[in-house]
Scaffold this motif. Structure first.
Motif, PDB file in Angstrom:
ATOM      1  N   UNK A 121       0.831  -1.211   0.000  1.00 18.72           N
ATOM      2  CA  UNK A 121       0.000   0.000   0.000  1.00 18.72           C
ATOM      3  C   UNK A 121       0.858   1.250   0.000  1.00 18.72           C
ATOM      4  N   UNK A 122       1.957   1.212   0.754  1.00 16.60           N
ATOM      5  CA  UNK A 122       2.858   2.365   0.815  1.00 16.60           C
ATOM      6  C   UNK A 122       3.439   2.668  -0.561  1.00 16.60           C
ATOM      7  N   UNK A 123       3.918   1.623  -1.243  1.00 17.96           N
ATOM      8  CA  UNK A 123       4.512   1.814  -2.569  1.00 17.96           C
ATOM      9  C   UNK A 123       3.470   2.339  -3.550  1.00 17.96           C
ATOM     10  N   UNK A 124       2.267   1.759  -3.511  1.00 18.47           N
ATOM     11  CA  UNK A 124       1.202   2.190  -4.419  1.00 18.47           C
ATOM     12  C   UNK A 124       0.802   3.642  -4.166  1.00 18.47           C
ATOM     13  N   UNK A 125       0.850   4.058  -2.901  1.00 15.26           N
ATOM     14  CA  UNK A 125       0.392   5.395  -2.518  1.00 15.26           C
ATOM     15  C   UNK A 125       1.339   6.499  -2.982  1.00 15.26           C
ATOM     16  N   UNK A 126       2.611   6.180  -3.133  1.00 18.21           N
ATOM     17  CA  UNK A 126       3.588   7.208  -3.472  1.00 18.21           C
ATOM     18  C   UNK A 126       3.360   7.797  -4.865  1.00 18.21           C
ATOM     19  N   UNK A 127       3.587   9.081  -4.967  1.00 17.19           N
ATOM     20  CA  UNK A 127       3.534   9.752  -6.265  1.00 17.19           C
ATOM     21  C   UNK A 127       4.859   9.503  -6.989  1.00 17.19           C
ATOM     22  N   UNK A 128       4.771   9.059  -8.239  1.00 23.28           N
ATOM     23  CA  UNK A 128       5.972   8.820  -9.037  1.00 23.28           C
ATOM     24  C   UNK A 128       5.976   9.763 -10.235  1.00 23.28           C
ATOM     25  N   UNK A 129       7.101   9.862 -10.926  1.00 21.54           N
ATOM     26  CA  UNK A 129       7.129  10.706 -12.127  1.00 21.54           C
ATOM     27  C   UNK A 129       6.156  10.235 -13.206  1.00 21.54           C
ATOM     28  N   UNK A 130       5.705   8.983 -13.079  1.00 20.22           N
ATOM     29  CA  UNK A 130       4.853   8.403 -14.114  1.00 20.22           C
ATOM     30  C   UNK A 130       3.377   8.376 -13.740  1.00 20.22           C
ATOM     31  N   UNK A 131       3.065   8.420 -12.442  1.00 21.41           N
ATOM     32  CA  UNK A 131       1.661   8.296 -12.064  1.00 21.41           C
ATOM     33  C   UNK A 131       1.420   8.800 -10.649  1.00 21.41           C
ATOM     34  N   UNK A 132       0.243   9.381 -10.454  1.00 15.19           N
ATOM     35  CA  UNK A 132      -0.238   9.731  -9.123  1.00 15.19           C
ATOM     36  C   UNK A 132      -1.677   9.236  -8.965  1.00 15.19           C
ATOM     37  N   UNK A 133      -2.004   8.213  -9.745  1.00 16.11           N
ATOM     38  CA  UNK A 133      -3.377   7.716  -9.798  1.00 16.11           C
ATOM     39  C   UNK A 133      -3.880   7.263  -8.435  1.00 16.11           C
ATOM     40  N   UNK A 134      -3.089   6.433  -7.734  1.00 14.04           N
ATOM     41  CA  UNK A 134      -3.533   5.919  -6.436  1.00 14.04           C
ATOM     42  C   UNK A 134      -3.597   7.047  -5.418  1.00 14.04           C
ATOM     43  N   UNK A 135      -2.580   7.873  -5.390  1.00 17.45           N
ATOM     44  CA  UNK A 135      -2.546   9.004  -4.443  1.00 17.45           C
ATOM     45  C   UNK A 135      -3.809   9.851  -4.588  1.00 17.45           C
ATOM     46  N   UNK A 136      -4.144  10.204  -5.815  1.00 20.10           N
ATOM     47  CA  UNK A 136      -5.317  11.051  -6.039  1.00 20.10           C
ATOM     48  C   UNK A 136      -6.610  10.323  -5.700  1.00 20.10           C
ATOM     49  N   UNK A 137      -6.676   9.021  -5.992  1.00 18.87           N
ATOM     50  CA  UNK A 137      -7.882   8.249  -5.687  1.00 18.87           C
ATOM     51  C   UNK A 137      -8.087   8.143  -4.178  1.00 18.87           C
ATOM     52  N   UNK A 138      -6.994   7.942  -3.450  1.00 18.08           N
ATOM     53  CA  UNK A 138      -7.075   7.872  -1.986  1.00 18.08           C
ATOM     54  C   UNK A 138      -7.603   9.193  -1.422  1.00 18.08           C
ATOM     55  N   UNK A 139      -7.029  10.290  -1.870  1.00 17.40           N
ATOM     56  CA  UNK A 139      -7.430  11.591  -1.317  1.00 17.40           C
ATOM     57  C   UNK A 139      -8.818  12.018  -1.798  1.00 17.40           C
ATOM     58  N   UNK A 140      -9.258  11.486  -2.911  1.00 10.10           N
ATOM     59  CA  UNK A 140     -10.629  11.753  -3.346  1.00 10.10           C
ATOM     60  C   UNK A 140     -11.622  11.166  -2.346  1.00 10.10           C
ATOM     61  N   UNK A 141     -11.290  10.003  -1.771  1.00  6.24           N
ATOM     62  CA  UNK A 141     -12.175   9.387  -0.784  1.00  6.24           C
ATOM     63  C   UNK A 141     -12.179  10.174   0.522  1.00  6.24           C
ATOM     64  N   UNK A 142     -11.020  10.679   0.925  1.00  3.63           N
ATOM     65  CA  UNK A 142     -10.975  11.522   2.124  1.00  3.63           C
ATOM     66  C   UNK A 142     -11.802  12.791   1.892  1.00  3.63           C
ATOM     67  N   UNK A 143     -11.680  13.373   0.712  1.00  3.48           N
ATOM     68  CA  UNK A 143     -12.442  14.581   0.389  1.00  3.48           C
ATOM     69  C   UNK A 143     -13.941  14.314   0.402  1.00  3.48           C
ATOM     70  N   UNK A 144     -14.358  13.142  -0.079  1.00  2.03           N
ATOM     71  CA  UNK A 144     -15.787  12.798  -0.066  1.00  2.03           C
ATOM     72  C   UNK A 144     -16.312  12.708   1.368  1.00  2.03           C
ATOM     73  N   UNK A 145     -15.528  12.104   2.247  1.00  5.99           N
ATOM     74  CA  UNK A 145     -15.948  11.991   3.647  1.00  5.99           C
ATOM     75  C   UNK A 145     -16.062  13.370   4.292  1.00  5.99           C
TER      76      UNK A 145
END
Length: 312
Positions: A121-145
């Motif tokens: 989960x930690x690796x997936x959560x990190x923003x990389x030069x190629x993608x921030x898809x998981x990071x943004x999806x995670x924070x979208x759920x926090x924003x919804x709450x």
């Protein structure tokens, strides 16, 4: 009030027992049954942003076998999160199993599950030069709450309880809001009313290495409120069990962290001898040593504001 889960959670109702206990402690501390109506609680459920990737990893590395074992560990973790202390026993004992017939490619399947859940989960959560898809999806759920909370109380004092990786996610979310990196429609959604931040079994100390020199800690906005009562209620308490190898004290990181965190509170969570092991990492949610002081802090503010608006 907002709950943010950590790793190993696969059901959206993970906080139901913790919420019930917190409400009971809050009512006891206020000595007023009506106070419960003012305590508005939501849970951020970000797990779906990483679960599909995690499941694909398990299936492709050990097809057909690890997923069954990992699934059993996930179910036990969910039971612990929702209040079953008995589930700690098979979870802990399974960590002693080196080899399971039918799983020829890996040993120590429970430890492998723990590494996959946390490190994966930690690796997936990190923003990389190629993608921030998981990071943004995670924070979208926090924003919804937060949006759900704001619908009922757009400028209420906000208290956040976050466990494990969830504490990193919550800190990142409010840190980004404070830097203007996220749009927000209300004061609560913007993090401007953040009053209490409670981190449970937090590995935030490890993340301070990401940006060098122990980085900069999240600041609690209510500390600078012109309302002296709200400013007095502002706090960041970091709960950690000394047997939890993923949790660290925070105040000693730097003078800035010492000022930002009001207390590193050592607690012993988990049942009996099981609480004296790393399994304690999954046992914070429903422990009275954690829930009671949080409820008391919220109740203090409610009592102090009883003459005016006291929605929390």
């Amino acid at each position: 009030m907002l709950f943010v889960h950590g790793v190993g959670i696969r059901e959206p109702d993970y906080a139901r027992t913790a919420v019930a206990q917190l409400r009971a402690q809050f009512r006891a501390a206020t000595n007023d049954e009506r106070a419960d109506d003012d305590l508005i609680i939501e849970s951020a459920y970000w797990a779906p942003a990483v679960l599909a990737r995690q499941d694909r990893l398990s299936e492709r590395t050990v097809p057909g076998f690890a997923s069954g074992w990992f699934g059993a560990m996930d179910r036990l973790t969910q039971k612990v999160a929702t209040g079953s202390t008995l589930s700690l026993l098979p979870l802990a004992l399974s960590g002693l199993v080196r080899h399971v017939p039918g799983i020829p490619k890996i040993h120590w399947p429970t430890l492998r599950w723990a590494v996959t859940s946390f490190v994966g989960d930690v690796v997936a959560y990190q923003v990389s030069p190629h993608s921030r898809e998981v990071y943004d999806a995670v924070h979208a759920e926090v924003a919804k709450a937060l949006a759900r909370l704001a619908e009922r109380a757009p400028d209420a004092p906000l208290f956040v309880v976050a466990h494990s990786l969830g504490s990193v996610i919550a800190a990142d979310h409010f840190y980004d809001l404070g830097k203007g990196r996220r749009a927000a429609a209300t004061a609560l959604q913007a993090g401007q009313t953040l009053t209490g931040f409670y981190t449970l079994g937090s590995p935030i100390a490890l993340w301070t290495q990401r940006d060098g020199d122990f980085a900069s800690p999240l600041q609690i906005p209510a500390r600078t409120s012109p309302d002296p009562v709200l400013a007095s209620a502002a706090e960041w308490i970091n709960f950690y069990d000394a047997d939890d190898v993923l949790a660290f004290p925070l105040k000693g990181l730097s003078p800035e962290w010492d000022r930002a965190v009001d207390g590193d509170r050592s607690v012993s969570v988990g049942a009996l001898l099981l609480g004296m092991s790393p399994v304690s990492h999954v046992a914070y949610w429903n422990d009275a040593a954690v829930i009671r002081p949080i409820a008391n802090s919220i109740a203090w503010l409610w009592n102090a504001r009883r003459g005016g608006s006291s929605t929390l």
